[in-house]
Scaffold this motif. Structure first.
Motif, mmCIF file in Angstrom:
data_model
loop_
_atom_site.group_PDB
_atom_site.id
_atom_site.type_symbol
_atom_site.label_atom_id
_atom_site.label_comp_id
_atom_site.label_asym_id
_atom_site.label_seq_id
_atom_site.Cartn_x
_atom_site.Cartn_y
_atom_site.Cartn_z
ATOM 1 N N GLY A 126 0.935 3.590 -3.212
ATOM 2 C CA GLY A 126 0.400 4.908 -2.920
ATOM 3 C C GLY A 126 1.380 6.046 -3.085
ATOM 4 O O GLY A 126 0.986 7.221 -3.050
ATOM 5 N N GLN A 181 -9.045 -3.186 -0.203
ATOM 6 C CA GLN A 181 -9.509 -3.627 -1.521
ATOM 7 C C GLN A 181 -8.420 -4.341 -2.315
ATOM 8 O O GLN A 181 -8.714 -5.150 -3.198
ATOM 9 C CB GLN A 181 -10.033 -2.425 -2.309
ATOM 10 N N ALA A 182 -7.175 -4.051 -2.008
ATOM 11 C CA ALA A 182 -6.071 -4.709 -2.727
ATOM 12 C C ALA A 182 -6.013 -6.202 -2.429
ATOM 13 O O ALA A 182 -5.373 -6.957 -3.163
ATOM 14 C CB ALA A 182 -4.742 -4.053 -2.361
ATOM 15 N N GLY A 222 -3.290 7.002 -10.385
ATOM 16 C CA GLY A 222 -4.674 6.547 -10.436
ATOM 17 C C GLY A 222 -4.899 5.199 -9.793
ATOM 18 O O GLY A 222 -5.941 4.563 -10.019
ATOM 19 N N TRP A 223 -3.951 4.769 -8.953
ATOM 20 C CA TRP A 223 -4.045 3.461 -8.322
ATOM 21 C C TRP A 223 -5.331 3.279 -7.524
ATOM 22 O O TRP A 223 -5.841 2.155 -7.374
ATOM 23 C CB TRP A 223 -2.842 3.217 -7.409
ATOM 24 N N TRP A 224 -5.884 4.374 -7.008
ATOM 25 C CA TRP A 224 -7.072 4.301 -6.157
ATOM 26 C C TRP A 224 -8.330 3.857 -6.914
ATOM 27 O O TRP A 224 -9.310 3.438 -6.311
ATOM 28 C CB TRP A 224 -7.325 5.648 -5.491
ATOM 29 N N LYS A 225 -8.270 3.930 -8.235
ATOM 30 C CA LYS A 225 -9.419 3.498 -9.042
ATOM 31 C C LYS A 225 -9.520 1.975 -9.117
ATOM 32 O O LYS A 225 -10.600 1.432 -9.378
ATOM 33 C CB LYS A 225 -9.301 4.066 -10.455
ATOM 34 N N ASP A 226 -8.398 1.296 -8.928
ATOM 35 C CA ASP A 226 -8.360 -0.164 -8.994
ATOM 36 C C ASP A 226 -7.209 -0.639 -8.126
ATOM 37 O O ASP A 226 -6.108 -0.909 -8.612
ATOM 38 C CB ASP A 226 -8.189 -0.638 -10.443
ATOM 39 N N ARG A 227 -7.456 -0.738 -6.839
ATOM 40 C CA ARG A 227 -6.380 -1.058 -5.902
ATOM 41 C C ARG A 227 -5.835 -2.473 -6.111
ATOM 42 O O ARG A 227 -4.624 -2.704 -6.016
ATOM 43 C CB ARG A 227 -6.878 -0.881 -4.460
ATOM 44 N N PRO A 239 1.243 8.862 -7.838
ATOM 45 C CA PRO A 239 -0.127 9.280 -8.169
ATOM 46 C C PRO A 239 -0.506 8.916 -9.606
ATOM 47 O O PRO A 239 -0.612 9.786 -10.481
ATOM 48 C CB PRO A 239 -0.074 10.793 -7.962
ATOM 49 N N ALA A 275 0.834 -1.205 0.000
ATOM 50 C CA ALA A 275 0.000 0.000 0.000
ATOM 51 C C ALA A 275 0.863 1.245 0.000
ATOM 52 O O ALA A 275 0.562 2.231 -0.691
ATOM 53 C CB ALA A 275 -0.918 -0.018 1.218
#
Length: 301
Positions: free
Chosen positions: A179, A228-229, A184-189, A182, A175
């Motif tokens: 993280g 979510q990962a 866009g990793w948060w769109k598909d962890r 930046p 994570a």
């Protein structure tokens, strides 16, 4: 198979097209080194049986001595690929039977020899599969230097033997690493974690980065995922995925403790200050930042 007699100590070879790497490199002093593109040998280590040694046939270079299966590299071939290929040709080492742990390079400028030290993952019996061997034997580590060794191997054996006790392992705070960029990793962890796992496959670390001997290390890798990962797909990757059931930090500390208990030299990767303190207390020998790992991965493509 028709075999062409060797000339001037040259390894005996099958009749047919000759690989351009199969040639002597001659130093100004007159010393000869086999392999136009360098050479490599496989030091296969089986914890139960020892080191796989080759008794060299009398007509070979330094014939009658014991050394490692190996030979000249092909043009553009990596040392690991070449060492394993030669070991397959000379000793019948099966596909997938060994995993490289580190390499040690003797670089003379005009020529180099790479020892690829690899752990046996699937036990096997060696097979004399070409004319260059009188015998192939598993020799206990403490008995290796009782044999008449090839001079090159004999000169390096003491240092190699010491490094056989070193087993680096990298534990990655996925994570934190994902993280730090930046993208866009948060769109598909889970997808971002899978991409990191793919990049960690075959991780190579310069020995200087680990304060170890040798030249390059290929540590065991664990990456801890959370939230979510944890939905990351299963695959056949050599990278161990640890799915945190609760707090990711707790799972990372537990994995460090497990690796340390297994007598591994643990490198924890995280930029989280509090977690860095916890993994240090857990026994991590080194703590590296997410940026360190990303730079290392970028350098290796």
């Amino acid at each position: 198979m028709t075999v062409v007699p060797p000339a001037s100590g040259e390894p005996r070879r099958p009749e047919g097209p000759r690989n351009p790497g199969d040639a002597w490199v001659i130093a100004e002093s007159g010393e000869k080194y086999w392999g136009r593109f360098g050479a490599a040998g496989l030091l296969a280590y089986d914890a139960a049986r020892g080191i796989l040694l080759q008794h060299r046939v009398s007509w070979s270079h330094f014939g009658g001595t014991w050394g490692l299966p190996g030979g000249a590299l092909h043009e553009g071939e990596s040392a690991i690929a070449g060492a394993i290929r030669e070991a397959q040709e000379e000793a019948g080492v099966p596909d997938g039977a060994v995993r490289a742990r580190f390499t040690s390079v003797l670089d003379l400028g005009i020529w180099s020899y790479t020892t690829v030290v690899a752990d046996v993952r699937v036990p096997f019996e060696p097979v004399i599969s070409d004319p260059e061997s009188v015998a192939l034997e598993w020799v206990p580590v403490d008995q290796v230097d009782s044999r008449p060794l090839h001079p090159g191997f004999g000169a390096s054996w003491s240092a190699l033997r010491t490094l056989l006790t070193v087993r680096p392992a990298v534990v990655v705070d996925a994570a934190n690493v994902v993280g730090s960029v930046p993208d866009g990793w948060w769109k598909d962890r889970a997808g971002a974690a899978a991409r990191l796992r793919a990049r960690l496959e075959g991780l190579a670390v310069p020995a200087d980065d680990l304060d170890l001997g040798g030249d390059e290390w290929f540590p065991e890798v664990s990456m801890v995922v959370e939230g979510q990962a944890r939905g990351i797909d299963d695959d056949a990757s050599a990278v161990a995925v640890i799915r945190a059931e609760a707090a990711g930090d707790d799972a990372i500390v537990a994995e460090v403790e497990r690796r340390v208990t297994g007598a591994e030299t643990v490198i924890a990767v995280t930029s989280d200050r509090k977690l860095r303190e916890r993994v240090e207390r857990a026994g991590a020998g080194q703590i590296r930042s997410a940026g360190w790992l990303l730079e290392l991965l970028a350098a290796h493509g």
